[in-house]
Design a protein around this motif. Sequence first.
Motif, mmCIF file in Angstrom:
data_model
loop_
_atom_site.group_PDB
_atom_site.id
_atom_site.type_symbol
_atom_site.label_atom_id
_atom_site.label_comp_id
_atom_site.label_asym_id
_atom_site.label_seq_id
_atom_site.Cartn_x
_atom_site.Cartn_y
_atom_site.Cartn_z
ATOM 1 N N ALA A 224 0.834 -1.207 0.000
ATOM 2 C CA ALA A 224 0.000 0.000 0.000
ATOM 3 C C ALA A 224 0.869 1.256 0.000
ATOM 4 N N LEU A 225 1.983 1.205 0.714
ATOM 5 C CA LEU A 225 2.908 2.332 0.755
ATOM 6 C C LEU A 225 3.579 2.526 -0.602
ATOM 7 N N SER A 226 4.037 1.444 -1.218
ATOM 8 C CA SER A 226 4.717 1.534 -2.506
ATOM 9 C C SER A 226 3.789 2.033 -3.609
ATOM 10 N N GLU A 227 2.502 1.687 -3.499
ATOM 11 C CA GLU A 227 1.531 2.082 -4.525
ATOM 12 C C GLU A 227 0.931 3.457 -4.272
ATOM 13 N N LEU A 230 -0.806 4.766 0.924
ATOM 14 C CA LEU A 230 -0.465 5.048 2.316
ATOM 15 C C LEU A 230 0.760 5.952 2.316
ATOM 16 N N GLY A 231 0.752 6.993 3.150
ATOM 17 C CA GLY A 231 1.890 7.888 3.233
ATOM 18 C C GLY A 231 2.943 7.377 4.201
ATOM 19 N N PRO A 232 4.204 7.789 4.044
ATOM 20 C CA PRO A 232 5.268 7.307 4.933
ATOM 21 C C PRO A 232 5.018 7.616 6.405
ATOM 22 N N LYS A 233 4.512 8.806 6.716
ATOM 23 C CA LYS A 233 4.277 9.138 8.118
ATOM 24 C C LYS A 233 3.161 8.291 8.705
ATOM 25 N N PRO A 302 2.420 8.932 28.587
ATOM 26 C CA PRO A 302 1.774 10.054 29.259
ATOM 27 C C PRO A 302 1.894 11.355 28.496
ATOM 28 N N SER A 303 2.808 11.420 27.549
ATOM 29 C CA SER A 303 3.019 12.682 26.843
ATOM 30 C C SER A 303 2.274 12.762 25.528
ATOM 31 N N ALA A 304 1.435 11.774 25.219
ATOM 32 C CA ALA A 304 0.766 11.772 23.931
ATOM 33 C C ALA A 304 -0.215 12.917 23.837
ATOM 34 N N PRO A 305 -0.104 13.776 22.843
ATOM 35 C CA PRO A 305 -1.005 14.905 22.720
ATOM 36 C C PRO A 305 -2.332 14.510 22.103
ATOM 37 N N SER A 306 -3.345 15.318 22.356
ATOM 38 C CA SER A 306 -4.651 15.056 21.784
ATOM 39 C C SER A 306 -4.769 15.767 20.459
ATOM 40 N N ALA A 307 -4.090 15.226 19.462
ATOM 41 C CA ALA A 307 -4.075 15.855 18.146
ATOM 42 C C ALA A 307 -5.151 15.251 17.272
ATOM 43 N N PRO A 308 -5.819 16.028 16.466
ATOM 44 C CA PRO A 308 -6.806 15.482 15.555
ATOM 45 C C PRO A 308 -6.132 14.636 14.500
ATOM 46 N N VAL A 309 -6.871 13.686 13.980
ATOM 47 C CA VAL A 309 -6.310 12.782 12.991
ATOM 48 C C VAL A 309 -6.120 13.538 11.687
ATOM 49 N N SER A 310 -5.202 13.024 10.888
ATOM 50 C CA SER A 310 -4.961 13.615 9.572
ATOM 51 C C SER A 310 -5.166 12.555 8.521
ATOM 52 N N PRO A 311 -5.537 12.923 7.304
ATOM 53 C CA PRO A 311 -5.812 11.934 6.270
ATOM 54 C C PRO A 311 -4.575 11.132 5.916
ATOM 55 N N VAL A 312 -4.799 9.913 5.437
ATOM 56 C CA VAL A 312 -3.704 9.074 4.984
ATOM 57 C C VAL A 312 -3.009 9.744 3.807
ATOM 58 N N ALA A 313 -1.690 9.597 3.762
ATOM 59 C CA ALA A 313 -0.870 10.146 2.674
ATOM 60 C C ALA A 313 -1.065 11.655 2.533
ATOM 61 N N SER A 314 -1.110 12.346 3.685
ATOM 62 C CA SER A 314 -1.354 13.780 3.631
ATOM 63 C C SER A 314 -0.088 14.606 3.752
ATOM 64 N N GLU A 315 1.078 13.983 3.495
ATOM 65 C CA GLU A 315 2.327 14.739 3.584
ATOM 66 C C GLU A 315 2.334 15.856 2.546
#
Length: 500
Positions: A224-227, A230-233, A302-315
Amino acid sequence: MPIDLPTAGKKKRTRTEPTPPVPSQGTDPEGPKAEEPPQRPTYASAIYVASASNGDIVTIPLNEIAPSPHNDRDPGDVTAEAEHMKTKGVLQAISVMRSEPYLKRWGDELRADPERAAKVAAVEAAPWVILFGERRWRAAQQAGLKDIDAFLRDDLIDDAEEIIASENLLRKNPTPIEEARQYLRFQEQKRMSYTDIALVSGRSRGHISKRLSLLKLSPTAQAALSEGHLGPKAALEIAAALPDHDRQTAVVELLGADQELTHREAINQVLQGKLPIVSLAVPHQAASPSPEAGAPVVSDSPSAPSAPVSPVASEPRRETPTNDQQAPASAAAPVEAPPAAPASASAPAKGASGEDRFAQDRKNAAADRSAACRSLLETYEGVTEEERASMMQGALLTSLNLAAAQNQAHAWLVAANVHELDVTPASAYFQAVLQSERPALVERAAFAVALAGAEIRAADRRRASYDAQDKRYVEFLRSAGYIPDTDWEKRQLGLPTSGR
């Protein structure tokens, strides 16, 4: 090693046939009949096996050349190049090695490598093997040509694997998985450290580490990443949050079934036991109790922030690979998007703060400037002598990171197709340029390194703002057509901003 570049009188052709002797008067014009015709050489280019030296150009029949087993990249479609060659011919010589010494050095290792062993037979059947230029060789075949000019480079046989890998990484953008596999091969077969790989590839050690982490993904996730699905991040977050391949595959299947789903939402669904139908029978799921419906997924960090999700392959497309940032600490424990918070909430969403936006602005500006530098080198004749001198002075009077500047400059020259010499890695290329006795090439190459040094300095995000030297550099690019597009850079230059 200095490269003995050919001269016009030194170039040899394999197609030249000996002129038959003119019969003297009174003799049979047909000449004496030989009982046995002379034995023709096995290959039309056999004369060069003994006589050609490194740096000579030899003209070789295309069917006497084999592709290198060390070249793992798909050559892709060469139709456009072939059509061009039908009218213009091959404008740039390829580089080859003699097959016999190449196999003597690499044969045993290649035959022991399952991915490369099948390619050895072609090398055994041909007197020449390609070092650089496989696409040109294939395009020439498709164009119906019979032979091709090639530099002989037996002096690079010992370094062939490293050179070909470096050339592929610099000349084209490999997929993240192709890149990772090459780094792994450097580690396992060459015992190279991250620092060694960084010098060869021109990438940072952090970038190399993250690419290698992608090999922890399941085959489905890697595909999925190669095609590009899916984005690297996103892939790094999946690998960190779900170490086992079955769950990684489940995430990819969920993303494929629901195009609106983000990768973090898919990760949380898998952690909660909400799997696609094809994954319900995975044995490990029986031992993984699911949280109650609607229960939030709690991070182990414990340090994980409450960040909103971002779309796949959104780099961002303009993000430069050399400044690849480390994956966020929260990747090991993704969280669901938090409910709507009042305006007084103290944790701003990623991208909402000026600091985050300007960090991205700096990345985008660096990518735009890099494209401008590449274009400038392509149309180098328009650069004035005064501008060249100013750029060289800036490089000489600052603490230039020469290795990094050479890597960047070489990448630009190759991308602009003005490098003229097929030599890698970058340090060897610039040494070859110095030995070439071609003043125009030396001048362009020196300017490229000075330009790269200025760009690396301006792109350094450890420095909070541009100083006078950075501003002179960017203003020089503006005079050559570069248009700053980000608010951060416009502010540094005193230009009007969008007011975001």
